[in-house]
Design a protein around this motif. Structure first.
Motif, PDB file in Angstrom:
ATOM      1  N   GLU A  30      -7.989   2.290  -0.528  1.00  0.00           N
ATOM      2  CA  GLU A  30      -8.411   2.436   0.472  1.00  0.00           C
ATOM      3  C   GLU A  30      -6.908   2.890   0.773  1.00  0.00           C
ATOM      4  OE1 GLU A  30     -11.024   0.534   3.317  1.00  0.00           O
ATOM      5  OE2 GLU A  30      -9.654  -1.293   3.322  1.00  0.00           O
ATOM      6  N   ARG A  31      -7.438   4.441   1.172  1.00  0.00           N
ATOM      7  CA  ARG A  31      -7.176   5.687   1.677  1.00  0.00           C
ATOM      8  C   ARG A  31      -6.134   6.170   0.361  1.00  0.00           C
ATOM      9  NH1 ARG A  31      -5.183   1.077   5.035  1.00  0.00           N
ATOM     10  NH2 ARG A  31      -3.578   1.590   4.302  1.00  0.00           N
ATOM     11  N   ALA A  32      -4.997   5.933   0.724  1.00  0.00           N
ATOM     12  CA  ALA A  32      -4.000   6.369   0.135  1.00  0.00           C
ATOM     13  C   ALA A  32      -3.240   5.690  -1.378  1.00  0.00           C
ATOM     14  CB  ALA A  32      -2.335   6.505   0.212  1.00  0.00           C
ATOM     15  N   GLY A  33      -4.100   4.592  -0.956  1.00  0.00           N
ATOM     16  CA  GLY A  33      -4.018   3.014  -2.542  1.00  0.00           C
ATOM     17  C   GLY A  33      -3.509   2.458  -2.317  1.00  0.00           C
ATOM     18  N   ASN A  34      -3.207   1.460  -3.198  1.00  0.00           N
ATOM     19  CA  ASN A  34      -2.138  -0.208  -3.351  1.00  0.00           C
ATOM     20  C   ASN A  34      -0.936   0.438  -4.376  1.00  0.00           C
ATOM     21  OD1 ASN A  34      -4.208  -1.231  -2.742  1.00  0.00           O
ATOM     22  ND2 ASN A  34      -3.642  -2.884  -2.766  1.00  0.00           N
ATOM     23  N   ALA A  35       0.062  -0.254  -4.639  1.00  0.00           N
ATOM     24  CA  ALA A  35       1.519   0.141  -5.317  1.00  0.00           C
ATOM     25  C   ALA A  35       0.372   0.561  -6.192  1.00  0.00           C
ATOM     26  CB  ALA A  35       2.412  -0.875  -5.536  1.00  0.00           C
ATOM     27  N   PRO A  36       0.897   1.547  -7.597  1.00  0.00           N
ATOM     28  CA  PRO A  36       0.532   1.712  -8.901  1.00  0.00           C
ATOM     29  C   PRO A  36       0.653   0.721 -10.011  1.00  0.00           C
ATOM     30  CG  PRO A  36       2.353   3.013  -8.493  1.00  0.00           C
ATOM     31  CD  PRO A  36       1.591   2.642  -7.168  1.00  0.00           C
ATOM     32  N   MET A  37      -0.290   0.406 -11.178  1.00  0.00           N
ATOM     33  CA  MET A  37       0.460  -0.439 -12.321  1.00  0.00           C
ATOM     34  C   MET A  37       1.176  -0.509 -12.829  1.00  0.00           C
ATOM     35  SD  MET A  37       0.383  -3.727 -13.517  1.00  0.00           S
ATOM     36  CE  MET A  37      -1.578  -4.733 -12.561  1.00  0.00           C
ATOM     37  N   ALA A  38       1.131   1.353 -13.669  1.00  0.00           N
ATOM     38  CA  ALA A  38       2.141   1.641 -14.134  1.00  0.00           C
ATOM     39  C   ALA A  38       3.321   1.995 -14.253  1.00  0.00           C
ATOM     40  CB  ALA A  38       1.056   2.930 -14.797  1.00  0.00           C
ATOM     41  N   HIS A  65       0.665  -1.119  -0.458  1.00  0.00           N
ATOM     42  CA  HIS A  65       0.117  -0.072   0.329  1.00  0.00           C
ATOM     43  C   HIS A  65       0.477   1.286   0.165  1.00  0.00           C
ATOM     44  CE1 HIS A  65      -4.160  -0.701   0.871  1.00  0.00           C
ATOM     45  NE2 HIS A  65      -3.808  -2.612   0.742  1.00  0.00           N
ATOM     46  N   ASN A  66       0.299   2.329  -0.110  1.00  0.00           N
ATOM     47  CA  ASN A  66       0.898   3.750  -0.352  1.00  0.00           C
ATOM     48  C   ASN A  66       0.832   5.035   0.800  1.00  0.00           C
ATOM     49  OD1 ASN A  66       2.754   4.540  -2.987  1.00  0.00           O
ATOM     50  ND2 ASN A  66       1.262   5.338  -3.600  1.00  0.00           N
ATOM     51  N   ASP A  67       0.115   4.546   1.743  1.00  0.00           N
ATOM     52  CA  ASP A  67       0.680   5.983   3.060  1.00  0.00           C
ATOM     53  C   ASP A  67       1.487   6.623   3.011  1.00  0.00           C
ATOM     54  OD1 ASP A  67      -2.548   4.776   4.465  1.00  0.00           O
ATOM     55  OD2 ASP A  67      -1.280   2.879   3.363  1.00  0.00           O
ATOM     56  N   TYR A  68       2.294   5.916   2.685  1.00  0.00           N
ATOM     57  CA  TYR A  68       4.227   6.496   2.674  1.00  0.00           C
ATOM     58  C   TYR A  68       4.559   7.097   1.228  1.00  0.00           C
ATOM     59  CZ  TYR A  68       4.048   6.383   8.017  1.00  0.00           C
ATOM     60  OH  TYR A  68       3.707   6.674   9.048  1.00  0.00           O
ATOM     61  N   ASP A  69       3.695   6.937   0.411  1.00  0.00           N
ATOM     62  CA  ASP A  69       4.370   6.893  -1.095  1.00  0.00           C
ATOM     63  C   ASP A  69       5.484   6.313  -1.259  1.00  0.00           C
ATOM     64  OD1 ASP A  69       3.728   8.109  -3.862  1.00  0.00           O
ATOM     65  OD2 ASP A  69       4.712   9.969  -3.586  1.00  0.00           O
ATOM     66  N   LEU A  70       5.672   5.031  -0.574  1.00  0.00           N
ATOM     67  CA  LEU A  70       6.768   3.858  -0.800  1.00  0.00           C
ATOM     68  C   LEU A  70       6.143   2.906  -1.714  1.00  0.00           C
ATOM     69  CD1 LEU A  70       8.202   4.247   2.270  1.00  0.00           C
ATOM     70  CD2 LEU A  70       9.063   5.241   0.096  1.00  0.00           C
ATOM     71  N   GLY A  71       4.852   2.826  -2.304  1.00  0.00           N
ATOM     72  CA  GLY A  71       4.361   1.468  -2.418  1.00  0.00           C
ATOM     73  C   GLY A  71       5.555   1.585  -3.459  1.00  0.00           C
ATOM     74  N   VAL A  72       5.843   1.703  -4.842  1.00  0.00           N
ATOM     75  CA  VAL A  72       6.444   1.057  -5.624  1.00  0.00           C
ATOM     76  C   VAL A  72       8.526   0.587  -5.393  1.00  0.00           C
ATOM     77  CG1 VAL A  72       7.667   1.918  -8.246  1.00  0.00           C
ATOM     78  CG2 VAL A  72       5.648   2.764  -7.462  1.00  0.00           C
ATOM     79  N   ALA A  73       8.660   1.858  -4.347  1.00  0.00           N
ATOM     80  CA  ALA A  73       9.980   1.213  -3.644  1.00  0.00           C
ATOM     81  C   ALA A  73       9.860  -0.285  -2.957  1.00  0.00           C
ATOM     82  CB  ALA A  73      10.619   2.585  -2.796  1.00  0.00           C
TER      83      ALA A  73
END
Length: 506
Positions: free
Chosen positions: A237-245, A207-215
């Motif tokens: 939910e919240r800030a979302g999941n790691a984005p596909m693209a 999940h991406n709450d700290y904007d660390l999903g892709v990392a």
């Protein structure tokens, strides 16, 4: 160098649909499921939670019927629960063959939410797996709150994994449920588990709450994860999941030790379609799929691109079916429609195509040209009409004169009873809503509260563009969105309001 094949599981239709105020219709779910598997070519899709609603059950039935016929049934997954077989029975009715069983991955969740011991939990899980196997259902296991489990109750996590290693489970799925991990923790936790259980298949779910999903995804892969869970546009939910693209671009450009089957040229098309279906807008600066990410504004950049492509990188727009732009600023018939749909990478069945064709004909009477860019909006408008029509706006007159309050007269049918009312307002739509309120008051019906009103047109359009109005409503029971489409902004808002009335009138 050994190259490892990684599974990509898309959970837009399940975890992504948990985005606030987002709900896909059965037709939209089927369209998206087809595109994810046939065009984007992800390995698996998670499409629903068991037991949610009758509408969800029908949506899953539609998807599994198509998937069975198209040989994708084992790639379609449903979130289930440890509930003494209720979820299993739901799956059997829906025709699904793969369950993603939600279990407790931290002692804190187990103790305070379920109030059970590990042995009690494991026994119930074993019973579920046995029942699923008896009915030909394959089992994957989610360890909910696994990340906090590894931080605070690691002994429990490994006790759980030891138990799972004895069970006929295909995949163990490791979610950072609250999006709290750092890349260093993601690497260490996944590696520790993979080193101890090298023969088990582990999916990583960021999940991406700290904007660390892709990392975190990148770290999880380097540590040995066998699969990833992603969503289109990072929905969730919240800030979302790691984005596909973004994740696919990172894997293709920076991780030669990993191989995936995703077709990156389709990423932008499906991102835009899901933006339209969900009403969940893509930020203009979102990597890979945002409107501005391949647009150069500064003149020095355009000059540099002309001189040996000085501002180009490996992240080329053509990879994703896009083109580079240079902004100027301070710094038909059915066959024809099908052809345009093909260019957008979209497919519709015969009945939906017929509806879209009819809608285009109607719009063509008002707007001289319907462009290819209009099509996702038209499809969304058509497929969104899944309600029984009990309320119909028969006719209306909108007046606006300088120095006078706008006035609306509206004729409305509710359950075969016709009403006519006039009202003033601060604007034409406000006057329309005041007239509607008068009718609803007569019927002793309550209108939901309007909490958000958004207007948009297809990118690149002119002043005669189709206009989509997305209105968010809030009733005592729920918050929901309706959409209206027309070349006139006020009329598109009226159409969105008509959909709302059909939803709230029982």
């Amino acid at each position: 160098m050994e190259v490892k094949r990684i599974e990509i599981m898309d959970t837009t239709l399940r975890d992504g649909e948990q985005t606030s105020s987002v709900s896909f219709s059965a037709s939209e779910k089927l369209t998206i499921a087809k595109l994810l598997l046939e065009e984007l070519k992800v390995d698996r899709i998670e499409i629903a939670s068991a037991r949610v609603s009758q509408g969800e059950l029908q949506a899953v039935k539609d998807v599994t019927a198509w998937a069975k016929e198209s040989n994708y049934l084992n790639a379609v997954e449903v979130l289930t629960f440890v509930d003494k077989g209720i979820s299993i029975n739901w799956m059997l009715e829906a025709g699904a063959k793969v369950q993603n069983l939600l279990t407790k991955g931290s002692l804190n969740h187990l103790t305070h939410q379920l109030k059970k011991t590990p042995n009690q939990h494991f026994t119930e899980i074993k019973e579920n797996i046995i029942q699923a196997t008896e009915h030909g259902i394959e089992t994957n296991i989610y360890l909910e709150d696994w990340s906090n489990g590894m931080r605070n109750s690691k002994a429990y996590v490994f006790e759980f994994l030891e138990f799972l290693s004895t069970q006929p489970v295909k995949r163990v799925m490791l979610p950072d449920t609250l999006g709290v991990l750092t890349p260093e923790e993601s690497f260490n936790f996944v590696k520790e588990i993979k080193d101890k259980y090298p023969s088990l298949h582990f999916d990583f779910h960021a999940h991406n709450d700290y904007d660390l999903g892709v990392a975190n995804v990148m770290a999880g892969l380097k540590a040995g994860a066998d699969g990833l869970h992603l969503t289109i546009n990072g929905m969730g939910e919240r800030a979302g999941n790691a984005p596909m693209a973004s994740t696919i671009a990172v894997i293709n450009d920076f991780m030669p030790e990993v191989k995936i089957g995703v077709n990156e040229t389709f990423l932008y098309t499906i991102s835009k379609l899901i933006e339209t279906f969900s009403g969940f807008m893509i930020p203009a600066n979102k990597p890979v799929v945002g409107a501005n990410v391949f647009t150069q504004t500064a003149g020095i950049h355009a000059d540099g691109d002309n001189k040996n492509n000085l501002y180009f990188s490996d992240l080329m727009p053509e990879r994703f079916g896009r083109t580079r732009k240079y902004a100027l600023g301070k710094s038909s018939g059915k066959a024809n429609i099908q052809k345009n749909l093909q260019e957008l990478g979209l497919q519709l069945d015969g009945e939906d195509l017929k509806k879209v064709t009819q809608r285009i004909i109607e719009l063509g009477d008002k707007k001289q040209v319907v462009t290819k860019e209009d099509l996702p909006y038209i499809i969304s408008d058509v497929l969104d009409r899944s309600y029984e029509e009990k309320v119909k706006v028969n006719a209306y007159v909108l007046t606006h004169a300088m120095g006078l309050k706008p006035t609306t007269t509206v004729s409305l049918t509710i359950n075969d009873e016709v009403f006519e009312e006039s009202a003033h307002g601060d604007g034409q739509f406000d006057a329309f809503m005041n007239a509607i309120k008068s009718v609803f008051k007569q019927k002793q019906l309550k209108l939901p509260k309007l909490v958000d009103y958004a207007v948009r047109i297809p990118p690149g359009s002119n002043s005669d563009a189709l206009c989509e109005t997305i209105i968010t409503w809030k009733s005592a029971e729920k918050e929901f969105k309706t959409r209206g489409l027309d070349s006139d902004q006020t009329v598109s808002a009226i159409k969105a309001t008509e959909k709302m009335m059909n939803i709230v009138v029982s």
